[in-house]
Design a protein around this motif. Structure first.
Motif, PDB file in Angstrom:
ATOM      1  N   LEU A  20       0.868  -0.990   0.104  1.00 16.57           N
ATOM      2  CA  LEU A  20       0.132  -0.070   0.044  1.00 16.57           C
ATOM      3  C   LEU A  20       1.051   1.243   0.049  1.00 16.57           C
ATOM      4  N   VAL A  21       0.281   2.159  -1.035  1.00 12.70           N
ATOM      5  CA  VAL A  21       1.141   3.571  -0.613  1.00 12.70           C
ATOM      6  C   VAL A  21       0.179   4.661  -0.580  1.00 12.70           C
ATOM      7  N   ILE A  22       0.439   5.343   0.819  1.00 10.36           N
ATOM      8  CA  ILE A  22      -0.601   6.552   1.115  1.00 10.36           C
ATOM      9  C   ILE A  22       0.070   7.653   0.499  1.00 10.36           C
ATOM     10  N   LEU A  23      -0.821   8.468  -0.091  1.00 11.20           N
ATOM     11  CA  LEU A  23      -0.626   9.703  -0.633  1.00 11.20           C
ATOM     12  C   LEU A  23      -1.161  10.984   0.047  1.00 11.20           C
ATOM     13  N   ASP A  24      -0.533  12.046   0.063  1.00  8.97           N
ATOM     14  CA  ASP A  24      -1.036  13.355   0.540  1.00  8.97           C
ATOM     15  C   ASP A  24      -2.313  13.777  -0.113  1.00  8.97           C
ATOM     16  N   ALA A  25      -2.539  13.429  -1.113  1.00  9.93           N
ATOM     17  CA  ALA A  25      -3.788  13.822  -2.223  1.00  9.93           C
ATOM     18  C   ALA A  25      -4.346  13.014  -2.871  1.00  9.93           C
ATOM     19  N   ASN A  26      -5.406  13.051  -3.213  1.00 11.92           N
ATOM     20  CA  ASN A  26      -6.275  11.913  -4.069  1.00 11.92           C
ATOM     21  C   ASN A  26      -5.841  12.261  -5.650  1.00 11.92           C
ATOM     22  N   PRO A  27      -5.020  11.520  -6.180  1.00 13.52           N
ATOM     23  CA  PRO A  27      -4.633  11.713  -7.481  1.00 13.52           C
ATOM     24  C   PRO A  27      -5.924  11.625  -8.539  1.00 13.52           C
ATOM     25  N   LEU A  28      -7.070  11.396  -8.238  1.00 12.06           N
ATOM     26  CA  LEU A  28      -8.254  11.098  -8.975  1.00 12.06           C
ATOM     27  C   LEU A  28      -9.185  12.278  -8.939  1.00 12.06           C
ATOM     28  N   THR A  29      -8.945  13.181  -7.863  1.00  9.04           N
ATOM     29  CA  THR A  29      -9.791  14.266  -7.656  1.00  9.04           C
ATOM     30  C   THR A  29      -9.127  15.598  -7.769  1.00  9.04           C
ATOM     31  N   ILE A  30      -7.836  15.557  -8.015  1.00 12.52           N
ATOM     32  CA  ILE A  30      -6.977  16.947  -7.921  1.00 12.52           C
ATOM     33  C   ILE A  30      -7.051  17.299  -9.342  1.00 12.52           C
ATOM     34  N   GLU A  31      -6.516  18.581  -9.672  1.00 13.36           N
ATOM     35  CA  GLU A  31      -6.307  19.064 -11.073  1.00 13.36           C
ATOM     36  C   GLU A  31      -5.088  18.345 -11.596  1.00 13.36           C
ATOM     37  N   PRO A  32      -4.926  17.950 -12.999  1.00 16.59           N
ATOM     38  CA  PRO A  32      -3.860  17.115 -13.638  1.00 16.59           C
ATOM     39  C   PRO A  32      -2.650  18.046 -13.594  1.00 16.59           C
ATOM     40  N   SER A  33      -2.717  19.332 -13.367  1.00 22.72           N
ATOM     41  CA  SER A  33      -1.499  20.158 -13.166  1.00 22.72           C
ATOM     42  C   SER A  33      -0.762  20.016 -11.642  1.00 22.72           C
ATOM     43  N   LYS A  34      -1.475  19.426 -10.792  1.00 19.42           N
ATOM     44  CA  LYS A  34      -1.159  19.280  -9.428  1.00 19.42           C
ATOM     45  C   LYS A  34      -0.703  17.997  -9.183  1.00 19.42           C
ATOM     46  N   LEU A  35      -0.800  16.939 -10.386  1.00 17.36           N
ATOM     47  CA  LEU A  35      -0.443  15.526  -9.976  1.00 17.36           C
ATOM     48  C   LEU A  35       1.119  15.699  -9.676  1.00 17.36           C
ATOM     49  N   LYS A  36       2.093  16.409 -10.216  1.00 15.05           N
ATOM     50  CA  LYS A  36       3.587  16.250 -10.073  1.00 15.05           C
ATOM     51  C   LYS A  36       3.824  16.593  -8.520  1.00 15.05           C
ATOM     52  N   ASP A  37       2.933  17.139  -7.822  1.00 15.96           N
ATOM     53  CA  ASP A  37       3.079  17.744  -6.328  1.00 15.96           C
ATOM     54  C   ASP A  37       2.454  16.752  -5.378  1.00 15.96           C
ATOM     55  N   VAL A  38       1.977  15.831  -5.783  1.00 17.93           N
ATOM     56  CA  VAL A  38       1.480  14.596  -4.737  1.00 17.93           C
ATOM     57  C   VAL A  38       2.793  14.009  -4.277  1.00 17.93           C
ATOM     58  N   LYS A  39       2.801  13.956  -2.781  1.00 13.15           N
ATOM     59  CA  LYS A  39       3.706  13.270  -2.241  1.00 13.15           C
ATOM     60  C   LYS A  39       3.484  11.984  -1.621  1.00 13.15           C
ATOM     61  N   VAL A  40       4.323  11.018  -1.582  1.00 13.02           N
ATOM     62  CA  VAL A  40       4.001   9.760  -0.696  1.00 13.02           C
ATOM     63  C   VAL A  40       4.284  10.144   0.655  1.00 13.02           C
TER      64      VAL A  40
END
Length: 53
Positions: A20-40
Motif C-alpha cells: 500500500l502507498v498512502i499519498l497526501d492527495a487523491n490523484p483522481l480528484t485533484i487538477e491534472p497540473s497538481k499531480l506532480k506535487d503529490v507526495k508519498v
C-alpha cells in the motif's frame, strides 16, 4: 474469459498482507497540473512500513 473483478484483482481481507502507498492527495480528484506535487506519505510492503515521511 474470467470475471476480472473477482479473478484478476486482489482483495482486502483481515489477515492478508497488502502492499500500500498512502499519498497526501487523491490523484483522481485533484487538477491534472497538481499531480506532480503529490507526495508519498507512507509505503507498506508485506505488512511492514518501509517508508514514512
Amino acid at each position: 474469459m474470467p470475471d476480472c473483478d473477482s479473478d484478476c484483482k486482489g482483495s482486502l481481507t483481515v489477515g492478508k498482507l497488502a502492499d500500500l502507498v498512502i499519498l497526501d492527495a487523491n490523484p483522481l480528484t485533484i487538477e491534472p497540473s497538481k499531480l506532480k506535487d503529490v507526495k508519498v506519505m507512507q509505503t507498506i510492503k508485506e505488512g511492514k512500513t518501509i517508508y514514512q515521511r
